[in-house]
Write a protein that holds these residues in place. Structure first.
Motif, short mmCIF file in Angstrom:
data_model
loop_
_atom_site.label_atom_id
_atom_site.label_comp_id
_atom_site.label_asym_id
_atom_site.label_seq_id
_atom_site.Cartn_x
_atom_site.Cartn_y
_atom_site.Cartn_z
N HIS A 1 -15.17 -12.48 -13.24
CA HIS A 1 -16.20 -11.61 -13.80
C HIS A 1 -16.30 -10.31 -13.01
O HIS A 1 -16.42 -9.22 -13.59
CB HIS A 1 -17.56 -12.32 -13.84
CG HIS A 1 -18.62 -11.50 -14.47
ND1 HIS A 1 -18.71 -11.30 -15.83
CD2 HIS A 1 -19.63 -10.77 -13.92
CE1 HIS A 1 -19.73 -10.51 -16.10
NE2 HIS A 1 -20.29 -10.18 -14.96
N GLN B 1 -13.38 -8.10 -13.89
CA GLN B 1 -13.57 -7.48 -15.21
C GLN B 1 -14.57 -6.33 -15.12
O GLN B 1 -14.39 -5.31 -15.77
CB GLN B 1 -14.04 -8.52 -16.23
CG GLN B 1 -14.05 -8.00 -17.65
CD GLN B 1 -12.67 -7.50 -18.08
OE1 GLN B 1 -11.69 -8.21 -17.99
NE2 GLN B 1 -12.60 -6.26 -18.57
N THR B 2 -15.58 -6.49 -14.30
CA THR B 2 -16.55 -5.41 -14.09
C THR B 2 -15.83 -4.17 -13.55
O THR B 2 -16.10 -3.05 -14.00
CB THR B 2 -17.66 -5.86 -13.11
OG1 THR B 2 -18.34 -7.00 -13.68
CG2 THR B 2 -18.66 -4.75 -12.84
N CYS B 3 -14.91 -4.37 -12.63
CA CYS B 3 -14.14 -3.25 -12.07
C CYS B 3 -13.20 -2.66 -13.11
O CYS B 3 -13.05 -1.43 -13.19
CB CYS B 3 -13.37 -3.68 -10.83
SG CYS B 3 -14.44 -4.07 -9.43
N PHE B 4 -12.56 -3.51 -13.91
CA PHE B 4 -11.65 -3.02 -14.96
C PHE B 4 -12.40 -2.18 -16.00
O PHE B 4 -11.82 -1.28 -16.60
CB PHE B 4 -10.92 -4.18 -15.66
CG PHE B 4 -9.76 -4.72 -14.89
CD1 PHE B 4 -8.71 -3.91 -14.50
CD2 PHE B 4 -9.73 -6.06 -14.54
CE1 PHE B 4 -7.63 -4.42 -13.79
CE2 PHE B 4 -8.65 -6.58 -13.83
CZ PHE B 4 -7.61 -5.75 -13.45
N ASN B 5 -13.68 -2.48 -16.21
CA ASN B 5 -14.48 -1.73 -17.18
C ASN B 5 -14.84 -0.33 -16.68
O ASN B 5 -15.33 0.48 -17.44
CB ASN B 5 -15.75 -2.50 -17.53
CG ASN B 5 -15.45 -3.75 -18.34
OD1 ASN B 5 -14.39 -3.88 -18.93
ND2 ASN B 5 -16.40 -4.67 -18.36
N SER B 6 -14.61 -0.07 -15.41
CA SER B 6 -14.88 1.24 -14.82
C SER B 6 -13.63 2.11 -14.92
O SER B 6 -12.51 1.62 -14.85
CB SER B 6 -15.29 1.07 -13.36
OG SER B 6 -15.37 2.32 -12.71
N GLU B 7 -13.84 3.40 -15.03
CA GLU B 7 -12.72 4.34 -15.03
C GLU B 7 -12.38 4.81 -13.63
O GLU B 7 -11.46 5.59 -13.43
CB GLU B 7 -13.04 5.53 -15.93
CG GLU B 7 -13.16 5.12 -17.39
CD GLU B 7 -13.39 6.29 -18.32
OE1 GLU B 7 -13.28 7.46 -17.89
OE2 GLU B 7 -13.70 6.02 -19.50
#
Length: 172
Positions: free
Chosen positions: A19, A22-28
């Motif tokens: 999780h 995924q939080t990091c992947f959702n960031s640009e």
């Protein structure tokens, strides 16, 4: 001060690291991984290797088991850092004989100075039975105090159980 602090809590093998990733992947923002585990045996090597594969490419990785402040101080606003995990970091300090109150305060200060977004992974260890030995009870109490302090400082706190996130504070 860091732009945003997200605390991801959960039990062992609850899905909290996935999780957090995924939080990091959702960031640009550029992704940084700050690993705190000591690899002392084959089982831990396999676990770390699994996490590396799961994360994939595109991460700058730092491995530091005790002194997190210099790395957190070096991060930039255009980065997002996954700190995985403060439970291992605290355990390392306990076994090294560190003053846990002092190192906790140093960590909290470094988090407040950090310019990058932070996603911090920690274990929730207080939901089971009372441990049968003093060292384990000392650790459980210290981890509970650290989690309370991190949650107070975080913009968002999420509990992950069975791979499912439950937002405790803030918004994702």
């Amino acid at each position: 001060m860091s732009t945003r602090v997200t605390l991801i809590l959960g039990g062992a093998a609850s899905g909290k690291s996935a999780h957090a990733e995924q939080t990091c992947f959702n960031s640009e923002k550029r992704r940084v991984y700050l690993a705190t585990s000591q690899i002392l045996d084959r089982e831990m090597r396999v676990k770390v290797d699994k996490h590396v594969v799961q994360r994939g490419d595109g991460w700058t990785t730092y491995e530091e088991d005790l002194e997190l402040s210099p790395i957190l101080d070096s991060l930039e606003q255009q980065q997002i850092c996954l700190l995985d995990c403060v439970t291992m970091w605290l355990s390392n300090h306990l076994l090294a004989g560190s003053d846990l109150q002092v190192v906790q305060q140093e960590l909290l200060a470094a988090i407040s100075r950090c310019k990058a977004d932070l996603v911090i992974v920690s274990n929730e260890v207080g939901m089971g039975i009372v441990p049968d030995n003093a060292l384990s009870r000392q650790f459980r109490e210290a981890q509970g105090r650290l989690n309370i302090a991190l949650a107070a400082q975080a913009d968002c706190a999420v509990l992950v159980t069975a791979g499912l996130p439950l937002i405790l504070k803030g918004a994702v």
